[in-house]
Structures are given as structure tokens and as C-alpha cells.
Design a protein around this motif. Structure first.
Motif, PDB file in Angstrom:
ATOM      1  N   LEU A  59       4.082   0.171  -9.116  1.00  0.00           N
ATOM      2  CA  LEU A  59       2.654   0.390  -8.884  1.00  0.00           C
ATOM      3  C   LEU A  59       1.867  -0.879  -9.243  1.00  0.00           C
ATOM      4  O   LEU A  59       0.955  -1.282  -8.524  1.00  0.00           O
ATOM      5  CB  LEU A  59       2.179   1.574  -9.735  1.00  0.00           C
ATOM      6  CG  LEU A  59       0.701   1.946  -9.662  1.00  0.00           C
ATOM      7  CD1 LEU A  59       0.340   2.426  -8.260  1.00  0.00           C
ATOM      8  CD2 LEU A  59       0.360   3.028 -10.677  1.00  0.00           C
ATOM      9  N   VAL A  60       2.251  -1.486 -10.347  1.00  0.00           N
ATOM     10  CA  VAL A  60       1.538  -2.681 -10.818  1.00  0.00           C
ATOM     11  C   VAL A  60       1.938  -3.908 -10.004  1.00  0.00           C
ATOM     12  O   VAL A  60       1.084  -4.711  -9.616  1.00  0.00           O
ATOM     13  CB  VAL A  60       1.829  -2.900 -12.332  1.00  0.00           C
ATOM     14  CG1 VAL A  60       1.140  -4.165 -12.836  1.00  0.00           C
ATOM     15  CG2 VAL A  60       1.371  -1.694 -13.130  1.00  0.00           C
ATOM     16  N   ARG A  61       3.231  -4.070  -9.753  1.00  0.00           N
ATOM     17  CA  ARG A  61       3.707  -5.274  -9.043  1.00  0.00           C
ATOM     18  C   ARG A  61       4.634  -4.897  -7.886  1.00  0.00           C
ATOM     19  O   ARG A  61       5.859  -4.970  -8.002  1.00  0.00           O
ATOM     20  CB  ARG A  61       4.439  -6.189 -10.023  1.00  0.00           C
ATOM     21  CG  ARG A  61       3.523  -6.742 -11.093  1.00  0.00           C
ATOM     22  CD  ARG A  61       4.214  -7.775 -11.943  1.00  0.00           C
ATOM     23  NE  ARG A  61       4.577  -8.956 -11.173  1.00  0.00           N
ATOM     24  CZ  ARG A  61       5.256  -9.984 -11.667  1.00  0.00           C
ATOM     25  NH1 ARG A  61       5.659  -9.957 -12.919  1.00  0.00           N
ATOM     26  NH2 ARG A  61       5.544 -11.039 -10.919  1.00  0.00           N
ATOM     27  N   PRO A  62       4.091  -4.517  -6.761  1.00  0.00           N
ATOM     28  CA  PRO A  62       4.949  -4.154  -5.621  1.00  0.00           C
ATOM     29  C   PRO A  62       5.757  -5.335  -5.076  1.00  0.00           C
ATOM     30  O   PRO A  62       6.735  -5.138  -4.360  1.00  0.00           O
ATOM     31  CB  PRO A  62       3.969  -3.636  -4.578  1.00  0.00           C
ATOM     32  CG  PRO A  62       2.612  -3.886  -5.074  1.00  0.00           C
ATOM     33  CD  PRO A  62       2.670  -4.348  -6.469  1.00  0.00           C
ATOM     34  N   ILE A  89       9.097   7.271 -14.815  1.00  0.00           N
ATOM     35  CA  ILE A  89       7.668   6.912 -14.776  1.00  0.00           C
ATOM     36  C   ILE A  89       7.499   5.417 -15.053  1.00  0.00           C
ATOM     37  O   ILE A  89       6.738   4.730 -14.365  1.00  0.00           O
ATOM     38  CB  ILE A  89       6.860   7.761 -15.791  1.00  0.00           C
ATOM     39  CG1 ILE A  89       6.761   9.205 -15.307  1.00  0.00           C
ATOM     40  CG2 ILE A  89       5.455   7.183 -15.987  1.00  0.00           C
ATOM     41  CD1 ILE A  89       6.108  10.161 -16.285  1.00  0.00           C
ATOM     42  N   VAL A  90       8.240   4.907 -16.050  1.00  0.00           N
ATOM     43  CA  VAL A  90       8.124   3.476 -16.401  1.00  0.00           C
ATOM     44  C   VAL A  90       8.539   2.612 -15.213  1.00  0.00           C
ATOM     45  O   VAL A  90       7.842   1.645 -14.852  1.00  0.00           O
ATOM     46  CB  VAL A  90       8.989   3.164 -17.655  1.00  0.00           C
ATOM     47  CG1 VAL A  90       9.088   1.656 -17.880  1.00  0.00           C
ATOM     48  CG2 VAL A  90       8.394   3.844 -18.886  1.00  0.00           C
ATOM     49  N   LEU A  91       9.662   2.966 -14.584  1.00  0.00           N
ATOM     50  CA  LEU A  91      10.142   2.177 -13.439  1.00  0.00           C
ATOM     51  C   LEU A  91       9.158   2.250 -12.270  1.00  0.00           C
ATOM     52  O   LEU A  91       8.842   1.233 -11.640  1.00  0.00           O
ATOM     53  CB  LEU A  91      11.521   2.683 -12.988  1.00  0.00           C
ATOM     54  CG  LEU A  91      12.702   2.256 -13.862  1.00  0.00           C
ATOM     55  CD1 LEU A  91      13.967   2.958 -13.423  1.00  0.00           C
ATOM     56  CD2 LEU A  91      12.896   0.743 -13.803  1.00  0.00           C
ATOM     57  N   VAL A  92       8.672   3.464 -12.001  1.00  0.00           N
ATOM     58  CA  VAL A  92       7.746   3.643 -10.878  1.00  0.00           C
ATOM     59  C   VAL A  92       6.439   2.889 -11.153  1.00  0.00           C
ATOM     60  O   VAL A  92       5.873   2.263 -10.252  1.00  0.00           O
ATOM     61  CB  VAL A  92       7.478   5.149 -10.618  1.00  0.00           C
ATOM     62  CG1 VAL A  92       6.391   5.333  -9.568  1.00  0.00           C
ATOM     63  CG2 VAL A  92       8.747   5.847 -10.163  1.00  0.00           C
ATOM     64  N   VAL A 148       1.949   6.397  -7.147  1.00  0.00           N
ATOM     65  CA  VAL A 148       0.930   7.286  -7.741  1.00  0.00           C
ATOM     66  C   VAL A 148       1.356   8.751  -7.583  1.00  0.00           C
ATOM     67  O   VAL A 148       1.295   9.539  -8.536  1.00  0.00           O
ATOM     68  CB  VAL A 148      -0.454   7.034  -7.088  1.00  0.00           C
ATOM     69  CG1 VAL A 148      -1.437   8.131  -7.453  1.00  0.00           C
ATOM     70  CG2 VAL A 148      -1.003   5.685  -7.523  1.00  0.00           C
ATOM     71  N   LEU A 149       1.822   9.102  -6.394  1.00  0.00           N
ATOM     72  CA  LEU A 149       2.237  10.499  -6.150  1.00  0.00           C
ATOM     73  C   LEU A 149       3.406  10.881  -7.062  1.00  0.00           C
ATOM     74  O   LEU A 149       3.411  11.965  -7.666  1.00  0.00           O
ATOM     75  CB  LEU A 149       2.645  10.676  -4.684  1.00  0.00           C
ATOM     76  CG  LEU A 149       1.510  10.714  -3.673  1.00  0.00           C
ATOM     77  CD1 LEU A 149       2.048  10.606  -2.251  1.00  0.00           C
ATOM     78  CD2 LEU A 149       0.709  12.000  -3.814  1.00  0.00           C
ATOM     79  N   ILE A 150       4.391   9.990  -7.170  1.00  0.00           N
ATOM     80  CA  ILE A 150       5.574  10.310  -7.996  1.00  0.00           C
ATOM     81  C   ILE A 150       5.187  10.407  -9.476  1.00  0.00           C
ATOM     82  O   ILE A 150       5.613  11.341 -10.165  1.00  0.00           O
ATOM     83  CB  ILE A 150       6.690   9.269  -7.770  1.00  0.00           C
ATOM     84  CG1 ILE A 150       7.282   9.445  -6.360  1.00  0.00           C
ATOM     85  CG2 ILE A 150       7.801   9.418  -8.808  1.00  0.00           C
ATOM     86  CD1 ILE A 150       8.291   8.408  -5.956  1.00  0.00           C
ATOM     87  N   ILE A 151       4.365   9.477  -9.949  1.00  0.00           N
ATOM     88  CA  ILE A 151       3.962   9.525 -11.369  1.00  0.00           C
ATOM     89  C   ILE A 151       3.189  10.816 -11.664  1.00  0.00           C
ATOM     90  O   ILE A 151       3.462  11.503 -12.652  1.00  0.00           O
ATOM     91  CB  ILE A 151       3.137   8.275 -11.757  1.00  0.00           C
ATOM     92  CG1 ILE A 151       4.055   7.051 -11.806  1.00  0.00           C
ATOM     93  CG2 ILE A 151       2.449   8.461 -13.107  1.00  0.00           C
ATOM     94  CD1 ILE A 151       3.337   5.738 -11.983  1.00  0.00           C
ATOM     95  N   GLN A 166       0.837  -1.215   0.000  1.00  0.00           N
ATOM     96  CA  GLN A 166       0.000   0.000   0.000  1.00  0.00           C
ATOM     97  C   GLN A 166       0.869   1.262   0.000  1.00  0.00           C
ATOM     98  O   GLN A 166       0.560   2.235  -0.678  1.00  0.00           O
ATOM     99  CB  GLN A 166      -0.916  -0.010   1.222  1.00  0.00           C
ATOM    100  CG  GLN A 166      -2.112  -0.935   1.055  1.00  0.00           C
ATOM    101  CD  GLN A 166      -2.871  -1.064   2.345  1.00  0.00           C
ATOM    102  OE1 GLN A 166      -2.412  -1.706   3.286  1.00  0.00           O
ATOM    103  NE2 GLN A 166      -4.022  -0.443   2.408  1.00  0.00           N
ATOM    104  N   PHE A 167       1.938   1.206   0.773  1.00  0.00           N
ATOM    105  CA  PHE A 167       2.872   2.342   0.774  1.00  0.00           C
ATOM    106  C   PHE A 167       3.431   2.560  -0.633  1.00  0.00           C
ATOM    107  O   PHE A 167       3.509   3.689  -1.119  1.00  0.00           O
ATOM    108  CB  PHE A 167       4.032   2.069   1.737  1.00  0.00           C
ATOM    109  CG  PHE A 167       3.807   2.556   3.133  1.00  0.00           C
ATOM    110  CD1 PHE A 167       3.719   3.911   3.408  1.00  0.00           C
ATOM    111  CD2 PHE A 167       3.698   1.669   4.194  1.00  0.00           C
ATOM    112  CE1 PHE A 167       3.529   4.370   4.701  1.00  0.00           C
ATOM    113  CE2 PHE A 167       3.499   2.121   5.490  1.00  0.00           C
ATOM    114  CZ  PHE A 167       3.421   3.471   5.741  1.00  0.00           C
ATOM    115  N   PHE A 168       3.833   1.443  -1.273  1.00  0.00           N
ATOM    116  CA  PHE A 168       4.425   1.549  -2.609  1.00  0.00           C
ATOM    117  C   PHE A 168       3.435   2.121  -3.612  1.00  0.00           C
ATOM    118  O   PHE A 168       3.803   2.932  -4.459  1.00  0.00           O
ATOM    119  CB  PHE A 168       4.900   0.166  -3.079  1.00  0.00           C
ATOM    120  CG  PHE A 168       6.293  -0.166  -2.644  1.00  0.00           C
ATOM    121  CD1 PHE A 168       6.972   0.626  -1.719  1.00  0.00           C
ATOM    122  CD2 PHE A 168       6.955  -1.272  -3.142  1.00  0.00           C
ATOM    123  CE1 PHE A 168       8.241   0.321  -1.306  1.00  0.00           C
ATOM    124  CE2 PHE A 168       8.253  -1.587  -2.741  1.00  0.00           C
ATOM    125  CZ  PHE A 168       8.888  -0.784  -1.812  1.00  0.00           C
TER     126      PHE A 168
END
Lengths: 72, 202
Positions: B20-23, B13-16, A17-20, A10-12
Motif C-alpha cells: 500500500l505504501v510502496r507499490p 496486514i504488515v506485508l499488504v 486497502v480492501l484486504i487490510i 492504483q490497483f495495488f
């Protein structure tokens, strides 16, 4: 829910989301040639990115570690 | 530089997005290192490079005059009259034309560009939220140091008898370079419609 019961995932997600969002705002500010572009970058983009980084760093300290976590 | 910065932002963005998709990527040690790079190091780099980009862009003449209230000041750089100090400097490349406003109006100190940027943000606030001053004035007035940054030590300036006789009052800012009777015509925006305009390349 207590702060230290929130999972790493959840943290990640929150951090990502915030960084993007912040990075998308930064791209807009770079391509927009207007005096307000710096305001957009500094007061929205950089703050969103910074918040995302803080949430990620907070996850390292406060996130609940799952029992099946990578412990050796 | 814009291309490199945008590429870096897209890569981040791609890395982040991957996290987001697979933590669960972070279950392994390599994933943890990648997460630190993607969620901490690269975004910090994007902020630093973005700030540098915006600071450099705000030094450009076209950026200064992109503000509506500065349009007349931009036009005053093209007045075809050598008595007009900013126009004379701009047209004869005594200052780099691409950064003409910045060259004469920045505070040549270590935090000068940063202070200028803050002053610019304050002006944006006045423009959009409050009431902009009319006419526009420089807080504290135009300082001689901004002229002397280039002219002090230059032969034509030093050997000029008028300058030589009042050098101490100029360097101590007791007497402005813009004093009436000296170099007193700068950005005469109220009379700009009556002035002859220089067109580059003619």
C-alpha cells in the motif's frame, strides 16, 4: 478513464486497502464471542478480502504497464 | 489456534501495508512473487483458517447457548432428573460436554457441519430481522439417526427387548425415539423453573 488505463499502483492500493480492512474485520470476528461474529466474518470480512484478491488478480490482466516497466 | 491465526493475519496486514505504501516494490521479480503471496495466497489462507475456526467454535456448547433464545435450552442441561434425556447425556458425559449441543443435533454427513452452520445463519436472520419461532422447533423433527449414531450397535441398546422388537421402525425413522412413553422428555424449557438443578462439583 478506461479500465485498462488504470496503473498497477492504483490497483495495488485498492487491493491492499480492501484486504487490510477485511483482515481487521476478521480479527474482530475472532475475538468477539457472539453468534453474530460468524456473520461479520463471512458477510463482511471474507467478502472484503475476496474483493481485494480479485482486484489484485485483475491488475495482473488489465493494468496498464508503464513504459519504464520491468521488460527484458 | 486463535494465536496462530491472529499472528498470520497480522503478518499478512504488515506485508499488504508494504504494498500500500510502496507499490513500486513489485518492479522486480522478487517483489512480484511477494505481492502474489501477500495479496493472494496469504489472504486466501486467512479466509480458509478463519472459516475453519468459526466452524469449530460453533460446535461449542457455550457458543450455542450464547444466543439469548437458547439460554433456557442450556439451563435444561443441568436439570437434576435422569428422565430428561439431554441433561442425562450432558451430566454423565455420554456426549462431550464441551460440544453437547452439536453432538446430538448435527447431521452426521459429509456436509453436516456446513448445513448446520447455514441453519444457524438462518436462525440469526430470524432473531434479528424477522420473528423467531416460539417454541423453537427443529425443521423436519429430531431424527433417530442422531441417537443411533452412538447407540446403534451398543450392547445395552441392542439387547434391550423393547428396542429389539421395534428395531426396524427405529432405524427407518418410522417411530421416533422421542415418542410419548419412550424417551419423551427433552429440553422441557416451559417447566424449567420448577425443576431441581444440578450444580457441578456439589
Amino acid at each position: 478513464m478506461k479500465f485498462n488505463q488504470i496503473g498497477m499502483g492504483q490497483f495495488f492500493r485498492a487491493s491492499s486497502v480492501l484486504i487490510i480492512l477485511g483482515l481487521l474485520v476478521e480479527i474482530v470476528s475472532l475475538l468477539w464471542f457472539h453468534p453474530l461474529s460468524f456473520v461479520l466474518f463471512a458477510f463482511l470480512g471474507a467478502i472484503l478480502i475476496g474483493l481485494g484478491m480479485v482486484v489484485y488478480l485483475a491488475s495482473l490482466v488489465f493494468a496498464a504497464i508503464p513504459i519504464s516497466g520491468n521488460r527484458e | 489456534m486463535t494465536g496462530i491465526l491472529v499472528a498470520l493475519i497480522v503478518l499478512t496486514i504488515v506485508l499488504v501495508a508494504a504494498f500500500l505504501v510502496r507499490p513500486t516494490i513489485t518492479a522486480r521479480i522478487e517483489g512480484k512473487i511477494l505481492a502474489f503471496a501477500a495479496l493472494c495466497v496469504l489472504p486466501a489462507l486467512c479466509i480458509a483458517m478463519g472459516m475453519s475456526f468459526h466452524m469449530q467454535r460453533s460446535e461449542q456448547t457455550k457458543f450455542c447457548i450464547s444466543c439469548h433464545s437458547m439460554e433456557a435450552y442450556g439451563k435444561s442441561l443441568y436439570i437434576d432428573d435422569a428422565k430428561h434425556i439431554p441433561a442425562q447425556h450432558f451430566q454423565n458425559h455420554r456426549v462431550p460436554p464441551d460440544t453437547a449441543c452439536y453432538s446430538c443435533h448435527t447431521d452426521y454427513t459429509i456436509f453436516g457441519p456446513f448445513k448446520d452452520k447455514l441453519a444457524g445463519v438462518k436462525r440469526i436472520y430470524l432473531q434479528y430481522v424477522s420473528t423467531p419461532p416460539n417454541p423453537i422447533t427443529i425443521p423436519g423433527g429430531f431424527k433417530n439417526a442422531q441417537c443411533l449414531h452412538c447407540h446403534l450397535g451398543a450392547r445395552a441398546f441392542q439387547e434391550n427387548p423393547v428396542h429389539a422388537s421395534i428395531m426396524d421402525t427405529l432405524t427407518s425413522n418410522q417411530m421416533s425415539c422421542l415418542t410419548s412413553g419412550c424417551h419423551d422428555t427433552a429440553h422441557d424449557v416451559t417447566n424449567i423453573s420448577h425443576e431441581k438443578v444440578w450444580k457441578p462439583g456439589t
